[in-house]
Every structure is written in C-alpha cells, then in structure tokens.
Design a protein around this motif. Structure first.
Motif, PDB file in Angstrom:
ATOM      1  N   ALA A 151       3.947  -8.883  -1.665  1.00 55.73           N
ATOM      2  CA  ALA A 151       2.561  -8.990  -1.205  1.00 55.73           C
ATOM      3  C   ALA A 151       1.803  -7.695  -1.470  1.00 55.73           C
ATOM      4  CB  ALA A 151       2.528  -9.341   0.280  1.00 55.73           C
ATOM      5  N   GLU A 152       2.447  -6.570  -1.221  1.00 58.10           N
ATOM      6  CA  GLU A 152       1.807  -5.274  -1.452  1.00 58.10           C
ATOM      7  C   GLU A 152       1.536  -5.050  -2.938  1.00 58.10           C
ATOM      8  OE1 GLU A 152       4.545  -2.531   0.254  1.00 58.10           O
ATOM      9  OE2 GLU A 152       3.875  -2.860   2.325  1.00 58.10           O
ATOM     10  N   MET A 153       2.518  -5.370  -3.778  1.00 52.68           N
ATOM     11  CA  MET A 153       2.354  -5.166  -5.217  1.00 52.68           C
ATOM     12  C   MET A 153       1.233  -6.028  -5.781  1.00 52.68           C
ATOM     13  SD  MET A 153       6.404  -5.046  -6.258  1.00 52.68           S
ATOM     14  CE  MET A 153       6.169  -4.982  -8.025  1.00 52.68           C
ATOM     15  N   MET A 154       1.064  -7.222  -5.224  1.00 55.08           N
ATOM     16  CA  MET A 154       0.072  -8.147  -5.749  1.00 55.08           C
ATOM     17  C   MET A 154      -1.342  -7.858  -5.262  1.00 55.08           C
ATOM     18  SD  MET A 154       2.052 -11.830  -5.620  1.00 55.08           S
ATOM     19  CE  MET A 154       0.759 -12.682  -6.528  1.00 55.08           C
ATOM     20  N   ALA A 155      -1.480  -7.309  -4.054  1.00 57.84           N
ATOM     21  CA  ALA A 155      -2.827  -7.295  -3.474  1.00 57.84           C
ATOM     22  C   ALA A 155      -3.236  -6.029  -2.744  1.00 57.84           C
ATOM     23  CB  ALA A 155      -2.963  -8.490  -2.523  1.00 57.84           C
ATOM     24  N   LYS A 156      -2.316  -5.174  -2.360  1.00 54.67           N
ATOM     25  CA  LYS A 156      -2.700  -4.019  -1.544  1.00 54.67           C
ATOM     26  C   LYS A 156      -3.453  -2.988  -2.385  1.00 54.67           C
ATOM     27  CE  LYS A 156      -0.861  -0.493   1.583  1.00 54.67           C
ATOM     28  NZ  LYS A 156       0.366   0.083   2.196  1.00 54.67           N
ATOM     29  N   PRO A 157      -4.675  -2.643  -1.975  1.00 54.25           N
ATOM     30  CA  PRO A 157      -5.428  -1.620  -2.713  1.00 54.25           C
ATOM     31  C   PRO A 157      -4.750  -0.253  -2.612  1.00 54.25           C
ATOM     32  CG  PRO A 157      -6.874  -2.915  -1.293  1.00 54.25           C
ATOM     33  CD  PRO A 157      -5.471  -3.237  -0.884  1.00 54.25           C
ATOM     34  N   TRP A 190      -1.412 -11.361 -20.253  1.00 52.95           N
ATOM     35  CA  TRP A 190      -0.115 -11.148 -19.596  1.00 52.95           C
ATOM     36  C   TRP A 190       0.310  -9.684 -19.749  1.00 52.95           C
ATOM     37  CZ3 TRP A 190      -0.072 -14.932 -16.609  1.00 52.95           C
ATOM     38  CH2 TRP A 190      -0.209 -16.264 -17.002  1.00 52.95           C
ATOM     39  N   LYS A 191       0.002  -9.094 -20.876  1.00 49.20           N
ATOM     40  CA  LYS A 191       0.330  -7.682 -21.096  1.00 49.20           C
ATOM     41  C   LYS A 191      -0.541  -6.770 -20.233  1.00 49.20           C
ATOM     42  CE  LYS A 191       0.096  -4.028 -24.593  1.00 49.20           C
ATOM     43  NZ  LYS A 191      -0.266  -3.687 -25.993  1.00 49.20           N
ATOM     44  N   ASP A 192      -1.826  -7.081 -20.125  1.00 53.38           N
ATOM     45  CA  ASP A 192      -2.780  -6.180 -19.475  1.00 53.38           C
ATOM     46  C   ASP A 192      -2.727  -6.219 -17.953  1.00 53.38           C
ATOM     47  OD1 ASP A 192      -3.617  -5.369 -21.944  1.00 53.38           O
ATOM     48  OD2 ASP A 192      -5.430  -6.597 -21.977  1.00 53.38           O
ATOM     49  N   ALA A 193      -2.027  -7.196 -17.383  1.00 52.39           N
ATOM     50  CA  ALA A 193      -1.929  -7.256 -15.920  1.00 52.39           C
ATOM     51  C   ALA A 193      -1.223  -6.008 -15.390  1.00 52.39           C
ATOM     52  CB  ALA A 193      -1.170  -8.509 -15.499  1.00 52.39           C
ATOM     53  N   GLU A 194      -1.706  -5.504 -14.267  1.00 54.84           N
ATOM     54  CA  GLU A 194      -1.029  -4.379 -13.613  1.00 54.84           C
ATOM     55  C   GLU A 194       0.128  -4.868 -12.753  1.00 54.84           C
ATOM     56  OE1 GLU A 194      -5.054  -1.597 -13.400  1.00 54.84           O
ATOM     57  OE2 GLU A 194      -4.257  -2.519 -11.571  1.00 54.84           O
ATOM     58  N   THR A 195      -0.042  -6.065 -12.190  1.00 57.09           N
ATOM     59  CA  THR A 195       1.050  -6.746 -11.493  1.00 57.09           C
ATOM     60  C   THR A 195       1.128  -8.162 -12.046  1.00 57.09           C
ATOM     61  OG1 THR A 195       0.742  -5.481  -9.449  1.00 57.09           O
ATOM     62  CG2 THR A 195       1.948  -7.556  -9.282  1.00 57.09           C
ATOM     63  N   LEU A 196       2.327  -8.587 -12.419  1.00 53.79           N
ATOM     64  CA  LEU A 196       2.526  -9.929 -12.954  1.00 53.79           C
ATOM     65  C   LEU A 196       3.577 -10.642 -12.116  1.00 53.79           C
ATOM     66  CD1 LEU A 196       2.092 -12.143 -15.044  1.00 53.79           C
ATOM     67  CD2 LEU A 196       3.736 -10.973 -16.540  1.00 53.79           C
ATOM     68  N   PHE A 197       3.173 -11.753 -11.493  1.00 51.41           N
ATOM     69  CA  PHE A 197       4.059 -12.559 -10.661  1.00 51.41           C
ATOM     70  C   PHE A 197       4.512 -13.757 -11.487  1.00 51.41           C
ATOM     71  CE2 PHE A 197       4.314 -15.415  -6.650  1.00 51.41           C
ATOM     72  CZ  PHE A 197       5.656 -15.112  -6.474  1.00 51.41           C
ATOM     73  N   LYS A 246      -8.575   0.964  -4.863  1.00 50.79           N
ATOM     74  CA  LYS A 246      -8.612   0.143  -6.076  1.00 50.79           C
ATOM     75  C   LYS A 246      -7.599  -0.989  -5.971  1.00 50.79           C
ATOM     76  CE  LYS A 246      -8.051   0.461 -11.116  1.00 50.79           C
ATOM     77  NZ  LYS A 246      -6.928  -0.494 -11.231  1.00 50.79           N
ATOM     78  N   ARG A 247      -8.072  -2.202  -6.220  1.00 50.51           N
ATOM     79  CA  ARG A 247      -7.192  -3.366  -6.188  1.00 50.51           C
ATOM     80  C   ARG A 247      -6.373  -3.440  -7.475  1.00 50.51           C
ATOM     81  NH1 ARG A 247      -7.697  -7.053  -2.672  1.00 50.51           N
ATOM     82  NH2 ARG A 247      -6.607  -8.482  -4.062  1.00 50.51           N
ATOM     83  N   PRO A 248      -5.120  -3.908  -7.401  1.00 49.28           N
ATOM     84  CA  PRO A 248      -4.346  -4.113  -8.631  1.00 49.28           C
ATOM     85  C   PRO A 248      -4.871  -5.326  -9.394  1.00 49.28           C
ATOM     86  CG  PRO A 248      -3.105  -4.913  -6.741  1.00 49.28           C
ATOM     87  CD  PRO A 248      -4.337  -4.233  -6.188  1.00 49.28           C
ATOM     88  N   LYS A 249      -4.833  -5.243 -10.718  1.00 47.90           N
ATOM     89  CA  LYS A 249      -5.158  -6.409 -11.546  1.00 47.90           C
ATOM     90  C   LYS A 249      -3.907  -7.289 -11.587  1.00 47.90           C
ATOM     91  CE  LYS A 249      -6.444  -4.695 -15.476  1.00 47.90           C
ATOM     92  NZ  LYS A 249      -7.026  -4.634 -16.842  1.00 47.90           N
ATOM     93  N   THR A 250      -3.978  -8.408 -10.890  1.00 47.08           N
ATOM     94  CA  THR A 250      -2.799  -9.265 -10.729  1.00 47.08           C
ATOM     95  C   THR A 250      -2.962 -10.569 -11.494  1.00 47.08           C
ATOM     96  OG1 THR A 250      -2.288  -8.336  -8.553  1.00 47.08           O
ATOM     97  CG2 THR A 250      -1.384 -10.510  -9.050  1.00 47.08           C
ATOM     98  N   SER A 251      -1.903 -10.969 -12.170  1.00 45.79           N
ATOM     99  CA  SER A 251      -1.857 -12.267 -12.844  1.00 45.79           C
ATOM    100  C   SER A 251      -0.666 -13.060 -12.336  1.00 45.79           C
ATOM    101  CB  SER A 251      -1.757 -12.091 -14.363  1.00 45.79           C
ATOM    102  OG  SER A 251      -2.975 -11.619 -14.901  1.00 45.79           O
ATOM    103  N   VAL A 252      -0.759 -14.383 -12.447  1.00 39.78           N
ATOM    104  CA  VAL A 252       0.284 -15.281 -11.948  1.00 39.78           C
ATOM    105  C   VAL A 252       0.699 -16.232 -13.063  1.00 39.78           C
ATOM    106  CG1 VAL A 252       0.871 -17.055 -10.258  1.00 39.78           C
ATOM    107  CG2 VAL A 252      -0.642 -15.157  -9.602  1.00 39.78           C
ATOM    108  N   MET A 253       1.995 -16.266 -13.351  1.00 34.98           N
ATOM    109  CA  MET A 253       2.560 -17.125 -14.395  1.00 34.98           C
ATOM    110  C   MET A 253       3.595 -18.059 -13.769  1.00 34.98           C
ATOM    111  SD  MET A 253       5.040 -15.988 -17.590  1.00 34.98           S
ATOM    112  CE  MET A 253       3.788 -15.177 -18.572  1.00 34.98           C
TER     113      MET A 253
END
Length: 697
Positions: free
Chosen positions: A381-387, A224-231, A391-398
């Motif tokens: 959508a951009e924060m979660m997936a737009k390169p 959860w800490k290492d995610a670049e984007t956390l939803f 480079k793609r963001p490392k996204t996690s979902v909680m």
C-alpha cells in the motif's frame, strides 16, 4: 534393432547478400517481437560468407553479443513456389519498438522450427482434407469435404434451426480469418450457438475493467517501463512475456529504480529478480486475491493516500453515471447485471464508507486468509500510494489470467477500484491494463444475436448461450470447431468428453461409403436422430476433437503461409508476410470459410486473397482499439492495397486506433484513455472516428 537418436546440426548457412528479406512478427505471445526472414534457394548451393560484403547482414563474423548470429534452431528449409529454400528467421536487429535490443524470447528465437518441414516434427501438420469413413480418417478432395459439410449444414439449419449449428473458434488469430469466421457464423448463419476458445459464451473476461471504463489494452509498453511503482497480479511477465519484462520492465527497474510488486503464488524467476532489486513479492494463496487487493485499497484510503485530484476530476458520482456520462448508463450491460443500480455506490465517498466497513478487508483478516505477512501488504500500500516529500508515486497496475480467471468479476472490480484511487488512468507511467496472453487478431465480422438466446436471467433479460451446456443437452446437431480443442480448453470434464463420444462415434449412423450422396444422407440421419456431426479446422490433428470425434477435417494454413494482419499487446498493427508455401493442400481459414459459405448459398464470400478480406474488414474496425480503417483510406489514395500500405511500416508497425491528419499523415495512438492527449479542436474530420477511449474512459 536400432535405437533412434538425434544428431544436432553442426553448421548453419549464412544468408547470401542477395537473399530475400521479408518482415514479420513472432507468432507466439502477446508481445509480438519484430522479425526478419532471410530466404534464398537451396538449388545451386549458394550461401553467405563471414565477411560483411558476403552476407545479407552486412557484418563481419564473429559478431558481438546479440548480433546476427544464426543458431541451428533459427534455420529451416521450406518450399517457396514449389522449390526448396533456406530460411533464417532472426529478431530484427534494427527494431525501434517492442524488442528494441534486437533480442527475442527463447520461444520466439526458435520460431523457424514452426515452419513446415517433412523431415522435422512439423511433418505431423495436416496437409489434406480428411473424412471419417469406416471409422478411419481418410484423405479426400476439397470439393468433396466442402460439398458434404455445406449440404449437412444446410439441412441442420433448415430442419433444426440455426441454434443447432455451433461455431467454436479462436478469437486471437489473424484479422482476416476472424473477420471471415464471425461474418459467416454471426451474420450469415446468424447463430447464437457461438463462442470463442476461452469461454463457453462470448462474454467479457474482465467485467470490472469494462464497468470502470478501462480498455484491456490501453497502455503502451513504454508506460510499463516508466511507472515508478508497478503492481503485477496473476502473471510473471519474465516467464510468459519475456521481452516485455527484459526490454521494458527490467529497464524501468535498472534505469530509474522502479519498485515492482508481484502478487503470484510461486517464487518464479521474475519474482526473484524483483525482490533482489527492491521489489516485493506478495505470496498469495490462490483464490484470495480479492481480499488482498481490497485490503490494500482500504489501507490507502484509511491513511488518506488516495489520489484526490484524480478522483475529483475523473470519477463519476451516481448521478453522472445514471445520466449517461461514462460507464454505467442504463443501456449498458453494467446496469442490467447489477439490477438497476442496486449494487452501485454513489461515488468515491460512498465506496470508501463501504470498503472501510467490511471486516473481511481488514489487514489482519486479509493476511490470515491469504497467507501473506501483514507487513508486506502494508508495504505494498505504501509503495503504491504513499506520497514521499509531498510527491505521489506514478503507479501502474498490470493483471493477467492467474488473477482474473479465478474470480473474474470480483477481482477485476476490486483491481479497477484500486487502480482508480492510486491514479492509474491514462497518463504516462500511470496506467492499468492486461499484460496479455495471445496476440490481438479479433475482427468484427458480425454482431452476436443475443436476443435469439433461449437462456435467461431472472426477468426478461437474455444472456449469451452457454455452448457447453447446450451441447451436453443434445441441442447441437452440428459443431464447427476452428483452431481450438474445445474439450480441454473449456471444463475439460469427463461429462463433456463423454457427450461428444455419445453424439458422434457412439451414434449408429456412421459413414461407410465413399459415395458423396450416401455420406450426406448418413450424416443427415445422424443429426436427425439426436446425434452430432463435427467439423474440425486446424493445423494439426488434435485429440480428441479431431482424432476421435470429427467427421470432416479441414487443414489450415497459418503463420508464414499467407499474408495476414494482427496487433500486439500495445495495439501495434503489423503485417505477417507469407514467405513459404503452405503444406500440401492446407488453406487459410478465410478461404475455407469463404468456400463453405458460398456452397451454403451465402453472398459476399468470394474473396480472391487475404487483402480483400482485410479491406472489407477495415470498416468494421472503426472506433475500436485496433481501428485500421484509415490505413485503408490512405492506401486507396495512393493506389495501393491495405496490405501494401501497412507493410511500409515494417516491424515498427503502427499503434491503433490509427488517425489521418489533414496532410494525409497516419498517426497511431500511444495509449488509450490518454488524458494528456490533445485532439483536433474541430473533432474527427473526414473518415476519422475518435472513440471516447482516446482521451476518456
């Protein structure tokens, strides 16, 4: 006439140098911060001093911020071996995991006040078995309470069948207790009239995760800490899981600029912090989460931002699922529930065609119904997936209950699909799972006998029995309620409460004698007349299930009053040690169930202590997320008990599933579905069991 008032404590004793130090973990939220209990006798008046050589902390007072300063709420007086003892309970200042700064939530920081003290509010704890005689709950002996309960239970099962005996219980307590309860209810009584505290039937709260192959608690806190984007959907971890937020998510925001998106209806403290630090608040109207999640997913695939490589390597097509690879094979609940694949897409391309053809998932429509500014949905959508720069963001979902308890199937299916297309699988900082509510203490004492359920869906398929409607219909003649309110925790309806009243206190057969045989005869007559007998097993007298409806009350011992095992939200197993005497005659659930089961003629319940229950349960843990069987194997090799071996890990614990290496070393599992993990080329050796969730889905 006097007015009662509160006089706060002015002085708190420091533990002396020779105080006992016992490790435990917080009993409250899913995070389960590590704690230390400092215990020493009241007799003699000995206390620690302000110099390092004079106190158990080994520090000079005053101390630095977050140092081992003792607040009044962190001190209590308890009985230990029948003698008054001081206890000071502090977060472990040397913790290397969970509460890594030695901090705690406000709730956990005050956990010393949970301990029984007859001079404090915990004086209301149940201390002796009770039985309702002449309409009043009166103290009785354990032998009388257990004998009556067992005799009536045997009668109900023999005359009305095992489906007339209901067990409504906690699912989250300690492994020893839940194992004993499930062994009794599901294996010995073998009743399908069984449910946990949070549902009328034993069903999945997150069926979409199950269908996709995601474990609810696959991630580690580090992820959860290492995610670049956390939803984050349906919870504010700062309010409900404080240390998960302050020690992990907040540090991710501060240290590497994590962008956090929170989809909750209220502007909470956590939301305010996230917005201030470059995050995003999706102010969703309750009940419209599904539209927003699928609108985000639609925007991602319309723009070609999906993680194509991840989808190619890890997502099944229909042939793969139907052939037995991954979830969705025809011998799983997935195919039964979806009518043999009628609603199953043929793979990613087919799903993309479907989601882009549904008008309700268009941005404008989702924004209008949910009340969220369409620009914010697009931004999510951009924060979660737009390169960015290729480079793609490392996204996690909680997710948590505010999201999946409103529409658990639709919402969890949608969020699983969104997680898949953004590549949130089993890689560091790229995970999907629950934040968690209560700690994870469920153990597999028996298999739910679904085929005995009289409730069906169209065709020949049976579904889990709905304990609420079964009771309302008058089929439950004896209800054993353990650690839950039932009425309030379920539909909390006037109908359910009224039915409890009618079947118990409203039935003409009421106990009006202290003679055991007459009590048993009266309660049998009530059950035979269509009424219901209620046993309530809890730490406090709860209204109305205990105070108004129960015929027999069993007082329960809990945290700090026996040795227990449990795991937290990253599957971290630890010992919760006994450090004081249970109040009065209160006993742990495993003991109560064991005594009741033996009186009913069931074998295999003659445990002498909680470790014996834990060791018996270890084998049933094999292959699940908390697999601790190899800890027992290691313990036996070393001439120790399971509890002794787990205690060696202190507040650090070890993450399940636990494996043993060739040299006997025990190794935990940082995350499930870890596609980067390298397992032994020869597979599982010895007593090890490797579930496919270790590296796959």
């Amino acid at each position: 006439m006097s007015t009662p008032y509160y006089i706060p404590e002015q002085n708190v004793p420091l533990p002396p140098k020779d105080a006992d130090v016992i490790t435990t973990a917080c009993d409250y939220c899913i995070v389960a911060c590590g704690y230390k209990v400092y215990r020493w006798p009241v007799k003699g008046g000995k206390v620690g001093g302000p110099k390092a050589k004079e106190n158990a902390f080994g520090v000079n007072f005053p101390v630095e911020v977050l140092g081992p300063w003792v607040a009044p709420n962190q001190h209590n007086i308890v009985l230990h071996n029948g003698e008054p003892h001081h206890v000071v309970i502090l977060p472990d200042k040397q913790a290397r995991h969970v509460n890594t700064d030695g901090d705690s939530s406000l709730r956990g920081g005050c956990i010393a006040q949970k301990c029984y003290n007859p001079q404090k509010p915990t004086r209301d704890r149940l201390t002796t078995p009770l039985m309702r005689i002449h309409g009043i709950l009166q103290p009785v002996t354990w032998d009388l309470a257990l004998d009556v309960a067992a005799a009536v239970a045997r009668h109900v099962i023999a005359k009305h069948g095992d489906l007339a005996y209901a067990v409504k219980t906690h699912s989250y307590q300690y492994l020893e207790n839940t194992y004993a309860i499930k062994k009794y209810a599901l294996r010995s009584v073998n009743t399908v009239n069984f449910a946990f505290h949070d549902a009328p039937s034993p069903v999945s709260s997150t069926p979409g995760f199950r269908d996709a192959g995601f474990d609810n608690f696959g991630p580690s806190y580090q992820d959860w800490k290492d995610a670049e984007t956390l939803f984050i959907c349906g919870t504010d971890p700062y309010e409900t899981k404080t240390i998960l937020f302050t020690q992990w998510i907040k540090k991710g925001i501060e240290e590497h600029g994590q962008k956090t998106i929170m989809m909750v209806p209220r502007r909470t403290a956590g939301v305010a912090y996230v917005e201030k630090h470059g995050g995003l608040w999706l102010d969703v109207t309750p009940g419209t989460d599904l539209l927003v999640v699928n609108a985000i997913a639609r925007l991602i695939v319309e723009n070609g931002w999906e993680d194509k490589e991840w989808i190619k390597n890890w997502v099944n097509d229909k042939w793969g699922s139907s052939s037995g690879f991954g979830q969705g094979t025809r011998n799983t609940p997935w195919q039964w529930r979806t009518t043999w694949g009628q609603f199953q897409t043929k793979g990613f391309d087919d799903w993309k065609k479907w989601i882009t053809s549904q008008d309700e998932f268009k941005l404008a429509n989702a924004a209008r119904v949910s009340g969220i500014d369409p620009k914010k949905i697009m931004k999510a959508a951009e924060m979660m997936a737009k390169p960015v720069n290729g480079k793609r963001p490392k996204t996690s979902v909680m997710i948590e209950k505010g999201f999946y308890w409103s529409n658990n199937t639709g919402n969890t299916v949608a969020i699983s699909a969104l997680g898949i297309i953004v590549g949130a699988g089993g890689r560091p900082g790229q995970v999907i799972g629950r934040a968690g509510g209560h700690q994870r203490g469920g153990a597999g004492g028996g298999k739910y006998p679904r085929n005995k359920s009289p409730m069906k869906v169209p065709g020949r398929r049976r579904r889990a029995l709905d304990t609420d409607t079964w009771l309302i219909s008058g089929h439950t003649r004896m209800a054993h309620v353990i650690g839950t309110t039932w009425i309030q925790s379920m539909c909390s309806s006037q109908e359910l409460a009224a039915r409890f009243q009618e079947l118990t206190a409203g039935n003409p057969h009421q106990v009006r004698s202290i003679n055991k045989d007459k009590i048993i005869e009266t309660l049998k007559k009530r059950a035979d007349s269509g009424g219901m007998v209620v046993i309530n097993q809890d730490i406090y007298l709860v209204d109305p299930i205990g105070n108004q409806f129960a015929d027999i009350i069993f007082p329960v011992a809990t945290w700090g009053e026996d040795d227990f095992m449990r795991a937290n939200g990253e599957r971290r197993l630890r010992m919760y040690h006994k450090f004081y005497d249970a109040p009065g005659e209160a006993k742990p659930d495993w003991w109560i169930i064991g005594q009741l089961a033996q009186r009913m003629g069931f074998e295999g319940f003659d445990w002498k202590n909680s470790n014996e229950v834990a060791e018996e349960s270890a084998r049933s843990s094999r292959g699940n997320r908390k697999d601790y069987n190899m800890i027992k194997v290691a313990a036996k090799r070393e001439g120790k008990t399971l509890h002794q071996k787990l205690a060696e890990f202190g507040t650090e614990g070890i993450q399940g599933p636990v494996m043993m290496m060739d040299d006997g070393t025990l190794v935990g599992t940082k995350r499930l579905h870890d596609t980067t993990r390298k397992l032994p080329a020869t597979g599982a050796a010895g007593a090890n069991m490797i579930n496919k969730k270790a590296t796959h889905f």
